[in-house]
Motif scaffolding. Structure first.
Motif, short mmCIF file in Angstrom:
data_model
loop_
_atom_site.label_atom_id
_atom_site.label_comp_id
_atom_site.label_asym_id
_atom_site.label_seq_id
_atom_site.Cartn_x
_atom_site.Cartn_y
_atom_site.Cartn_z
N PHE A 160 0.86 -1.20 0.07
CA PHE A 160 -0.02 -0.15 -0.10
C PHE A 160 0.62 1.35 -0.13
CE2 PHE A 160 -2.63 -3.27 1.97
CZ PHE A 160 -3.66 -3.45 0.95
N ASP A 161 2.17 1.03 -0.33
CA ASP A 161 3.16 2.31 -0.58
C ASP A 161 3.09 3.15 0.64
OD1 ASP A 161 4.94 3.71 -2.19
OD2 ASP A 161 3.24 4.77 -3.11
N VAL A 162 3.17 2.73 1.76
CA VAL A 162 3.17 3.33 2.80
C VAL A 162 4.46 4.42 2.97
CG1 VAL A 162 3.56 3.51 5.40
CG2 VAL A 162 1.98 2.00 4.55
N ARG A 163 4.36 5.79 3.01
CA ARG A 163 5.41 6.53 2.57
C ARG A 163 6.17 7.07 4.00
NH1 ARG A 163 1.84 11.01 -0.12
NH2 ARG A 163 0.65 10.41 1.89
N PRO A 164 7.42 7.36 3.97
CA PRO A 164 8.22 7.99 5.19
C PRO A 164 7.75 8.96 5.87
CG PRO A 164 9.66 7.54 3.30
CD PRO A 164 8.34 7.39 2.86
N THR A 165 6.86 9.70 4.95
CA THR A 165 6.38 11.04 5.73
C THR A 165 4.88 10.56 6.39
OG1 THR A 165 5.18 11.69 3.72
CG2 THR A 165 7.35 12.68 4.18
N ASP A 166 4.44 9.34 6.35
CA ASP A 166 2.92 9.16 6.75
C ASP A 166 3.20 9.13 8.18
OD1 ASP A 166 2.06 8.92 4.37
OD2 ASP A 166 1.95 6.92 4.27
N LYS A 167 1.72 9.26 8.85
CA LYS A 167 1.76 9.05 10.29
C LYS A 167 0.96 7.64 10.53
CE LYS A 167 1.45 13.94 11.60
NZ LYS A 167 0.54 15.20 11.98
N VAL A 168 1.72 6.72 11.16
CA VAL A 168 1.12 5.54 11.21
C VAL A 168 0.73 4.98 12.70
CG1 VAL A 168 1.82 3.09 11.18
CG2 VAL A 168 2.44 4.48 9.07
N GLY A 169 -0.27 4.39 12.80
CA GLY A 169 -0.96 3.88 14.21
C GLY A 169 -0.98 2.45 13.95
N VAL A 170 -0.35 1.86 15.21
CA VAL A 170 -0.01 0.33 15.43
C VAL A 170 -0.95 -0.08 16.58
CG1 VAL A 170 1.14 -1.68 15.62
CG2 VAL A 170 2.03 0.02 14.45
N ILE A 171 -2.25 -0.71 16.14
CA ILE A 171 -3.12 -1.12 17.23
C ILE A 171 -2.80 -2.60 17.74
CG2 ILE A 171 -5.60 -1.88 17.92
CD1 ILE A 171 -6.39 -0.10 15.45
N GLY A 172 -2.45 -2.77 19.11
CA GLY A 172 -1.84 -3.92 19.56
C GLY A 172 -0.33 -4.20 19.76
N ILE A 173 0.30 -4.25 20.92
CA ILE A 173 1.63 -4.54 20.79
C ILE A 173 2.13 -5.77 21.49
CG2 ILE A 173 3.63 -3.23 21.69
CD1 ILE A 173 1.61 -1.41 20.02
N GLY A 174 1.80 -6.60 20.49
CA GLY A 174 2.12 -7.69 20.96
C GLY A 174 3.29 -8.42 20.02
N GLY A 175 2.80 -9.77 19.56
CA GLY A 175 3.81 -10.50 18.68
C GLY A 175 4.09 -10.07 17.33
N LEU A 176 2.80 -9.48 16.88
CA LEU A 176 2.77 -8.57 15.56
C LEU A 176 3.10 -7.24 15.71
CD1 LEU A 176 -0.43 -10.18 13.82
CD2 LEU A 176 1.93 -10.62 13.55
N GLY A 177 2.41 -6.64 16.71
CA GLY A 177 2.65 -5.15 17.02
C GLY A 177 4.05 -4.86 17.06
N HIS A 178 4.90 -5.33 17.98
CA HIS A 178 6.14 -4.81 18.31
C HIS A 178 7.01 -5.11 17.24
CE1 HIS A 178 7.88 -8.98 18.44
NE2 HIS A 178 9.04 -8.59 18.59
#
Length: 333
Positions: A160-178
């Motif tokens: 999905f061509d996430v860009r270095p200037t994007d603001k990214v949210g990560v839901i869940g800080i576990g095995g995938l999220g970390h």
């Protein structure tokens, strides 16, 4: 004979199991297993939570090992080479997805632990085109979880061509999220960890989060309205997804890699007026896995693991079910 650990019925503890894999096919390799990650998907397969398990089942699809044998037609791998094997142990090679390099979307794949014995064993077999060579200099014990957990969260950044200037949210800080935090941070993004408590805040920041907010506080999520370009959900629990839709900028994307079993309750109006998107994705192709490994090597990214002996597999599974693994369990010979 291959010596393994298998569940013979749904939800059963794993026990020693031997099987004869038969003659090695010309396009196959046999991997001598050194380490194998334990993924929540392994537990789902053991418990037959998805209704697709074939018993007896040998779990394990985050394999790290050496090529012990190879078929006569294998040209891309050598005996003794360090390799990894993930969710797929083979692809049809003829469908439209395979023809365009999207092997992870193959119409008739061979999953490593569905109708096929996986890596909780001393050896595992796979078709050579699904096996990925490992870059030199990486920690072999820690690489395994990249082959499922890692590629699951890395693949969307590519697709999905996430860009270095994007603001990214990560839901869940576990095995995938970390791992998603590490990828997003090294990608150059402004990263927000959305977690259900403050216990992991310090670790989240060390892994790349610039901000940490409570994922279960509606007021906090409401206050972030219009903030994110990309939100990736790694959890398997139901949340108020409409709050997260509203937290996206126009043309923002809410992306699912965690398998939420409940239907998504989404209002269409926020999608329409903001031209927002909702999507999901599985693991990545072998080529994308290879790219991810190079990215990890370059930026010093690796899973945070707890190691167990293969003989402790049931202890590791119990700890994972309790939610007490920080952050990925790895079995080692």
């Amino acid at each position: 004979m291959i010596k393994a650990y298998a569940a013979k019925q749904a939800g059963q503890s794993l026990e020693p199991f031997e099987y004869d894999p038969g003659a090695l096919r010309p396009d196959e390799v046999e991997i001598d297993v050194l380490h194998c990650g334990l993924c929540h998907s392994d537990v789902s397969i053991i418990d037959n939570a998805w209704g697709i398990t074939q018993f007896p089942v040998v779990p394990g699809h985050e394999v790290v090992g050496k090529v012990g044998k190879k078929g006569d037609a294998v040209r891309n791998l050598e005996i003794g080479q360090h390799v990894g094997l993930g969710w797929h142990a083979g692809f049809c090679g003829t469908c439209g997805s395979c023809a365009t390099g999207d092997h992870n979307l193959c119409a008739a794949p061979q999953e490593t632990i569905v109708g096929h014995h996986g890596g909780f064993a001393d050896k595992v077999r796979a078709r050579a085109h699904s096996v990925v060579p490992l870059p030199d200099g990486m920690d072999l014990a820690a690489i395994g979880p990249l082959f499922c957990g890692g590629i699951t969260v890395f693949n969307p950044f590519v697709q999905f061509d996430v860009r270095p200037t994007d603001k990214v949210g990560v839901i869940g800080i576990g095995g995938l999220g970390h791992l998603a935090l590490q990828f997003a941070g090294k990608w150059g993004c402004e990263v927000t960890a959305l977690t259900s408590g403050t216990a992991k805040e310090k670790e989240a920041r060390e892994m790349g989060a610039h901000h940490v907010i409570n994922s279960r506080d509606p007021k906090v999520i409401e206050a972030a309205a219009g903030h994110f370009d990309f939100i990736i959900s790694t959890v398997n629990v139901k949340l108020d997804w409409n709050l997260y839709l509203n937290a996206l900028k126009p043309k923002g994307r809410l992306h699912f890699v965690g398998a939420v079993l409940e239907p998504l309750d989404l209002q269409v109006f926020p999608l329409l007026v903001g031209q927002r998107s909702v999507s999901g994705s599985p693991v990545g192709s072998p080529a994308t896995i290879a790219t991810m490994l190079e990215f990890c090597k370059r930026h010093g990214i690796q899973p945070v693991i707890e190691q167990f002996k293969f003989s402790q597999v049931n202890d590791a599974i119990a700890k994972l079910k309790q939610g007490n693994v920080r952050y990925r369990a790895v079995l080692s010979h």
